[in-house]
Design a protein around this motif. Sequence first.
Motif, mmCIF file in Angstrom:
data_model
loop_
_atom_site.group_PDB
_atom_site.id
_atom_site.type_symbol
_atom_site.label_atom_id
_atom_site.label_comp_id
_atom_site.label_asym_id
_atom_site.label_seq_id
_atom_site.Cartn_x
_atom_site.Cartn_y
_atom_site.Cartn_z
ATOM 1 N N LYS A 72 13.639 6.744 18.214
ATOM 2 C CA LYS A 72 14.489 7.331 17.170
ATOM 3 C C LYS A 72 13.693 7.563 15.880
ATOM 4 C CE LYS A 72 18.752 5.283 18.926
ATOM 5 N NZ LYS A 72 19.952 4.495 18.601
ATOM 6 N N TYR A 73 12.432 7.864 16.044
ATOM 7 C CA TYR A 73 11.532 7.978 14.902
ATOM 8 C C TYR A 73 11.700 9.324 14.200
ATOM 9 C CZ TYR A 73 7.420 5.744 12.848
ATOM 10 O OH TYR A 73 6.556 5.078 12.033
ATOM 11 N N THR A 74 11.729 9.294 12.867
ATOM 12 C CA THR A 74 11.739 10.512 12.059
ATOM 13 C C THR A 74 10.577 10.452 11.085
ATOM 14 O OG1 THR A 74 13.140 9.607 10.291
ATOM 15 C CG2 THR A 74 14.260 10.598 12.201
ATOM 16 N N LEU A 75 10.261 11.575 10.483
ATOM 17 C CA LEU A 75 9.152 11.608 9.537
ATOM 18 C C LEU A 75 9.440 10.731 8.328
ATOM 19 C CD1 LEU A 75 6.396 12.869 8.999
ATOM 20 C CD2 LEU A 75 7.548 14.763 7.835
ATOM 21 N N TYR A 76 10.705 10.664 7.931
ATOM 22 C CA TYR A 76 11.085 9.828 6.782
ATOM 23 C C TYR A 76 10.857 8.343 7.118
ATOM 24 C CZ TYR A 76 13.899 7.705 3.103
ATOM 25 O OH TYR A 76 14.325 6.941 2.050
ATOM 26 N N GLU A 77 11.243 7.927 8.346
ATOM 27 C CA GLU A 77 11.027 6.537 8.753
ATOM 28 C C GLU A 77 9.537 6.233 8.891
ATOM 29 O OE1 GLU A 77 13.377 6.732 12.231
ATOM 30 O OE2 GLU A 77 15.128 5.795 11.300
ATOM 31 N N TRP A 78 8.775 7.268 9.265
ATOM 32 C CA TRP A 78 7.333 7.103 9.403
ATOM 33 C C TRP A 78 6.688 6.690 8.091
ATOM 34 C CZ3 TRP A 78 3.182 9.619 7.128
ATOM 35 C CH2 TRP A 78 1.930 9.409 7.712
ATOM 36 N N LEU A 79 7.256 7.176 6.956
ATOM 37 C CA LEU A 79 6.714 6.803 5.646
ATOM 38 C C LEU A 79 6.744 5.295 5.422
ATOM 39 C CD1 LEU A 79 8.220 9.547 3.292
ATOM 40 C CD2 LEU A 79 5.795 9.117 3.697
ATOM 41 N N GLY A 80 7.810 4.657 5.886
ATOM 42 C CA GLY A 80 7.931 3.209 5.687
ATOM 43 C C GLY A 80 7.326 2.391 6.809
ATOM 44 N N GLU A 132 -5.596 0.472 5.151
ATOM 45 C CA GLU A 132 -5.459 0.111 3.737
ATOM 46 C C GLU A 132 -3.993 0.013 3.336
ATOM 47 O OE1 GLU A 132 -9.591 1.982 1.852
ATOM 48 O OE2 GLU A 132 -7.754 3.197 1.897
ATOM 49 N N LEU A 133 -3.183 0.961 3.810
ATOM 50 C CA LEU A 133 -1.748 0.923 3.513
ATOM 51 C C LEU A 133 -1.101 -0.318 4.121
ATOM 52 C CD1 LEU A 133 -0.828 4.683 4.097
ATOM 53 C CD2 LEU A 133 -0.714 3.453 1.918
ATOM 54 N N LYS A 134 -1.488 -0.638 5.345
ATOM 55 C CA LYS A 134 -0.892 -1.780 6.030
ATOM 56 C C LYS A 134 -1.289 -3.099 5.378
ATOM 57 C CE LYS A 134 -0.043 -3.531 10.668
ATOM 58 N NZ LYS A 134 -0.451 -3.508 12.091
ATOM 59 N N PRO A 138 3.490 -5.505 1.395
ATOM 60 C CA PRO A 138 3.923 -6.899 1.217
ATOM 61 C C PRO A 138 4.707 -7.444 2.407
ATOM 62 C CG PRO A 138 5.413 -5.431 0.047
ATOM 63 C CD PRO A 138 4.330 -4.556 0.631
ATOM 64 N N ARG A 139 4.910 -6.622 3.460
ATOM 65 C CA ARG A 139 5.794 -7.014 4.562
ATOM 66 C C ARG A 139 5.341 -8.306 5.232
ATOM 67 N NH1 ARG A 139 6.185 -2.327 8.100
ATOM 68 N NH2 ARG A 139 7.876 -1.655 6.731
ATOM 69 N N PHE A 140 4.143 -8.308 5.798
ATOM 70 C CA PHE A 140 3.689 -9.474 6.540
ATOM 71 C C PHE A 140 3.383 -10.676 5.636
ATOM 72 C CE2 PHE A 140 2.722 -6.251 9.853
ATOM 73 C CZ PHE A 140 3.500 -6.807 10.859
ATOM 74 N N LEU A 144 5.164 -14.229 6.121
ATOM 75 C CA LEU A 144 4.322 -15.408 6.284
ATOM 76 C C LEU A 144 4.690 -16.489 5.276
ATOM 77 C CD1 LEU A 144 1.885 -16.668 7.734
ATOM 78 C CD2 LEU A 144 0.414 -15.540 6.067
ATOM 79 N N SER A 145 4.848 -16.092 4.022
ATOM 80 C CA SER A 145 5.189 -17.046 2.968
ATOM 81 C C SER A 145 6.567 -17.668 3.200
ATOM 82 C CB SER A 145 5.161 -16.336 1.610
ATOM 83 O OG SER A 145 5.535 -17.218 0.582
ATOM 84 N N SER A 146 7.536 -16.843 3.602
ATOM 85 C CA SER A 146 8.889 -17.345 3.862
ATOM 86 C C SER A 146 8.900 -18.327 5.029
ATOM 87 C CB SER A 146 9.835 -16.179 4.158
ATOM 88 O OG SER A 146 9.900 -15.291 3.061
ATOM 89 N N SER A 147 8.175 -17.998 6.093
ATOM 90 C CA SER A 147 8.117 -18.869 7.268
ATOM 91 C C SER A 147 7.460 -20.203 6.934
ATOM 92 C CB SER A 147 7.346 -18.179 8.398
ATOM 93 O OG SER A 147 7.991 -16.988 8.782
#
Length: 225
Positions: A72-80, A132-134, A138-140, A144-147
């Motif tokens: 269900k991938y879209t170009l907009y979702e690809w940005l995030g 570089e973007l990945k 701040p996702r991972f 990690l900090s929350s876990s």
Amino acid sequence: MKNKRNAYLIINIILFLISINPLWQSYLDNIKLIEIVLAYLLIAIIFNIMIFASDYLSNKIFNWYEKRLKAKYTLYEWLGHPYPSIDIKKRLSDKKNFTVEEFEENCNMIKKEISLELRDLKGWKSYKKYLELKINSPRFPSLLSSSQSILIALIGAAVITFLNFSDKSNIQLVISYFFLLIAGVGLAKAIDLWSSIIDRDRFLLVLVNEYIEEKENEILQNEAT
């Protein structure tokens, strides 16, 4: 695989250590030794089955989520949630013929495998941009900090439960530690997974930068001659 076996071994040792007091109390309550041993073995078997099941299900759920997201991938979702131009996991997972101690040789092998798909500098620079973007996302780090915070809280709860074991029955104590261990193992696995992802991406970025620099130097040398 070896690390996973060691983790299961450590978990079972911890389970045994926290079961010593309840087992000893049961023995003092004149419960037959064979019944105590059988009860412990039953708990250990159920606990290990649940660990294996949670490990298997977590991998299945993660793979299902990835497939569903792509469908269900879209170009907009690809940005995030951009996808790389190369599936590095698929390409390297079958490579088992290497020496762990040969650091430089393994780095060259990884660059060679990537170059089989990314055949020009444009592809390598695109992959560099993705990494570089990945890495800067701040996702991972947030996960990690929350876990880690939750795991510390669980350890604190386990210590408090142990210090107040006289206020609880043996069954309550075993059940409490049983669920605490399951939660702790799950969080520890998640922390290890996210840490590995972060380290792997940083390592890949170093190798990609190194390859790009090497190729650009080759181009300059060829132009100079």
